[in-house]
Design a protein around this motif. Structure first.
Motif, mmCIF file in Angstrom:
data_model
loop_
_atom_site.group_PDB
_atom_site.id
_atom_site.type_symbol
_atom_site.label_atom_id
_atom_site.label_comp_id
_atom_site.label_asym_id
_atom_site.label_seq_id
_atom_site.Cartn_x
_atom_site.Cartn_y
_atom_site.Cartn_z
ATOM 1 N N GLN A 1 -121.016 -56.130 -93.576
ATOM 2 C CA GLN A 1 -121.702 -57.346 -94.020
ATOM 3 C C GLN A 1 -122.380 -57.961 -92.802
ATOM 4 N N ILE A 2 -123.684 -58.265 -92.930
ATOM 5 C CA ILE A 2 -124.471 -58.750 -91.791
ATOM 6 C C ILE A 2 -125.038 -60.122 -92.125
ATOM 7 N N GLN A 3 -124.836 -61.080 -91.208
ATOM 8 C CA GLN A 3 -125.329 -62.441 -91.407
ATOM 9 C C GLN A 3 -126.254 -62.842 -90.268
ATOM 10 N N ARG A 4 -127.496 -63.164 -90.612
ATOM 11 C CA ARG A 4 -128.435 -63.694 -89.625
ATOM 12 C C ARG A 4 -128.229 -65.204 -89.464
ATOM 13 N N GLY A 5 -128.755 -65.736 -88.359
ATOM 14 C CA GLY A 5 -128.699 -67.173 -88.136
ATOM 15 C C GLY A 5 -127.303 -67.695 -87.882
ATOM 16 N N SER A 6 -126.413 -66.847 -87.382
ATOM 17 C CA SER A 6 -125.022 -67.237 -87.126
ATOM 18 C C SER A 6 -124.763 -67.187 -85.626
ATOM 19 N N GLU A 7 -124.545 -68.347 -85.046
ATOM 20 C CA GLU A 7 -124.374 -68.449 -83.596
ATOM 21 C C GLU A 7 -122.920 -68.776 -83.254
ATOM 22 N N VAL A 8 -122.315 -67.926 -82.432
ATOM 23 C CA VAL A 8 -120.929 -68.132 -82.007
ATOM 24 C C VAL A 8 -120.898 -69.184 -80.914
ATOM 25 N N LYS A 9 -119.995 -70.142 -81.073
ATOM 26 C CA LYS A 9 -119.872 -71.241 -80.115
ATOM 27 C C LYS A 9 -118.597 -71.160 -79.282
ATOM 28 N N ALA A 10 -117.537 -70.610 -79.858
ATOM 29 C CA ALA A 10 -116.267 -70.554 -79.129
ATOM 30 C C ALA A 10 -115.455 -69.360 -79.613
ATOM 31 N N VAL A 11 -114.631 -68.834 -78.706
ATOM 32 C CA VAL A 11 -113.778 -67.679 -78.995
ATOM 33 C C VAL A 11 -112.373 -67.976 -78.509
ATOM 34 N N ARG A 12 -111.380 -67.729 -79.364
ATOM 35 C CA ARG A 12 -109.974 -67.867 -78.995
ATOM 36 C C ARG A 12 -109.220 -66.646 -79.516
ATOM 37 N N GLN A 13 -108.187 -66.251 -78.813
ATOM 38 C CA GLN A 13 -107.394 -65.126 -79.286
ATOM 39 C C GLN A 13 -105.930 -65.324 -78.953
ATOM 40 N N ASP A 14 -105.076 -64.666 -79.764
ATOM 41 C CA ASP A 14 -103.644 -64.631 -79.500
ATOM 42 C C ASP A 14 -103.146 -63.230 -79.823
ATOM 43 N N ASP A 15 -101.843 -63.052 -79.920
ATOM 44 C CA ASP A 15 -101.284 -61.721 -80.149
ATOM 45 C C ASP A 15 -101.576 -61.186 -81.544
ATOM 46 N N GLU A 16 -101.961 -62.059 -82.452
ATOM 47 C CA GLU A 16 -102.169 -61.637 -83.835
ATOM 48 C C GLU A 16 -103.634 -61.386 -84.184
ATOM 49 N N GLY A 17 -104.557 -62.041 -83.486
ATOM 50 C CA GLY A 17 -105.952 -61.873 -83.850
ATOM 51 C C GLY A 17 -106.873 -62.752 -83.028
#
Length: 499
Positions: A120-136
């Protein structure tokens, strides 16, 4: 979680890794900041990448797309440090040619393939922040209207280019140096007037390569002795480009208009690793460099093919997460070799002093044409000089790419190895047949296709080989030259799959 993997960036490497993931059953979302197609930058597809596309049954799409630009699209040679020709006949491959295809056209094919594969591809989607832990992984996203949302996935792939938000948000260092010189790229309104549609000129005033880049469009890559220190943000003017052409080619070909022009430089930066826990980087999100010989996108695509099947195997439960360590282990040395090659090429190509020009003339006459040099350079251009690390005592073919060859089965059917790889499975080939060397193996439900056949038109490196275990990315996981050693395959299955 709704998504197994989120891929940020729908450029060539992002679309490729998404197609590989979704085609293997992983729930895959691609987020693309752009709302329209890219202005063409990269413009070449080389033999190794075409082999990989052939292993997914789509190489013909790129050939047909290129033939819309050049009716006979096959360039039998390439360049290295501006030297030409580097002849693809020195590479064992079914695809002994370069395709000159603009990046936007390449992306059209890849977008269609990723969509067909289930991404599934979405245009116009800008990532602002990224967080991660042991699960995902959790990411904050703004859509084209500014609406904010938070998405989660088991894994995240950053394919968002040299200014990667994923890279910076996930804390990857990006070390290197700023640009020391600038070049110009211009897509001129000109029907290429040269035999074969391309020309390469190098003299004391600079270097200019011209080639067909669309209907009535010729792309010129220019590094001019006196204009290479222009500010990078200074707009390229038509008169500037025409004067560069006159200085190097001796003519401006009567050009009066152009579609697009930009400056590029030799800035070089790279990450020290391609993975931080559940976040991976592919392509230009992991390194930026001068576009030496126009091969960069091809290395990006090979990153994507290497990571895609491994991540899918883990997501689908066939492999342990430790398999993902091999992405960094295999692709990081290739990245380092690419960057060293770029440095070498720039040092040679852009020395326009009299002694530098003399050295290039000598190399062009006496060194570059040597068969041993040609054999080395075709491998270097494709990123195939060194094999991936194999187990101690393994066959010399282990870790090397496998050129395609033909197979004949006892039922009289004929196959190509590339056709067997289109299911994105491992392929186990019994090429000896008489001793049934793999009879003790129980592959069960593992994604492995077992085939007993006789090799036909096999490359010279296959002499004496009685069995092969081939990875989904057409690299050799195991090779044997004695049917009595067929049991060694079990060790490779334990390496790549849960038992």
């Amino acid at each position: 979680m709704k998504w197994d993997v989120i891929v940020v960036g729908a450029g060539p490497s992002g679309l490729t890794v998404a197609a590989e993931l979704a085609g293997a059953g992983a729930r895959t979302l691609v987020l693309e900041r752009r709302t329209e197609g890219v202005q063409s930058r990269a413009g070449t597809l080389l033999p190794r990448v075409l082999e990989l596309f052939d292993a997914r049954g789509i190489a013909d799409r790129f050939i047909r797309k290129t033939s819309e630009i050049a009716p006979f699209p096959f360039r039998p040679s390439h360049i290295w440090a501006g030297f030409h020709p580097i002849d693809w006949s020195y590479l064992e491959t079914r695809f002994g040619f370069t395709l000159g295809l603009p990046q936007n056209k390449t992306e059209e094919v890849l977008w269609e393939w990723a969509d067909e594969s289930g991404a599934q591809i979405q245009r116009g989607s800008e990532v602002k922040a990224v967080r991660q832990d042991d699960e995902g992984v959790e990411i904050d996203v703004h859509d084209a209207d500014g609406n904010a949302s938070t998405l989660t996935a088991r894994y995240l792939v950053g394919a968002d280019g040299g200014r990667s938000v994923v890279r910076s948000q996930a804390g990857f260092p990006f070390e290197g140096h700023s640009g020391t010189f600038r070049g110009i790229v211009i897509d001129a309104r000109l029907k290429a007037p040269w035999p074969g549609g391309r020309i390469n000129v190098d003299n004391e005033m600079g270097w200019v390569r011209g080639y067909v880049f669309g209907d009535g469009v010729t792309r010129f890559n220019i590094v001019h002795r006196d204009r290479r220190h222009a500010p990078k943000d200074e707009p390229v003017t038509l008169e500037e480009a025409l004067q560069c052409l006159r200085d190097v080619h001796g003519t401006d070909y009567g050009i009066t208009d152009y579609n697009w022009a930009s400056r590029f430089d030799d800035q070089m930066r790279a990450v020290p690793s391609l993975r931080r826990k559940r976040v991976f980087l592919v392509g230009e999100s992991a390194r930026i460099h001068y576009p030496a010989s126009g091969v960069g996108m091809n290395f990006c695509l090979q990153d994507a093919f290497n990571l895609g099947w491994k991540l899918a195997s883990v997501v689908n439960g066939a492999a342990d997460e430790s398999v993902l360590d091999s992405y960094d282990q295999e692709r990081l040395p290739v990245m380092h070799a690419l960057l060293e090659s770029v440095k070498t090429q720039c040092a040679l190509q852009f020395n326009f002093e009299p002694d530098g020009v003399a050295l290039k003339r000598h190399m062009a006459r006496n060194i570059i044409p040597q068969p041993a040099v040609q054999r080395k350079l075709v491998l270097e251009l494709c990123g195939l000089e060194a094999p991936y690390a194999g187990d101690p005592g393994s066959h010399p073919l282990c870790g090397r790419h496998l050129p395609d060859f033909d197979l004949v089965t006892a039922e009289g059917k004929t196959w190509r190895v590339a056709e067997l790889l289109r299911g994105r499975h491992f392929v186990l080939l019994d090429l000896e047949g008489f001793s049934n060397q793999f009879k003790s193996l129980d592959v069960g439900d593992l994604p492995i296709t077992v085939v007993q056949a006789r090799a036909a038109n096999a490359p010279a490196c296959m002499k004496g080989v009685t069995g092969l275990l081939i990875r989904p990315d057409a690299y050799i996981a195991w090779a044997g030259d004695d049917a009595a050693r067929g049991g060694e395959v079990r060790g490779q299955l334990e390496k790549w799959f849960k038992q």
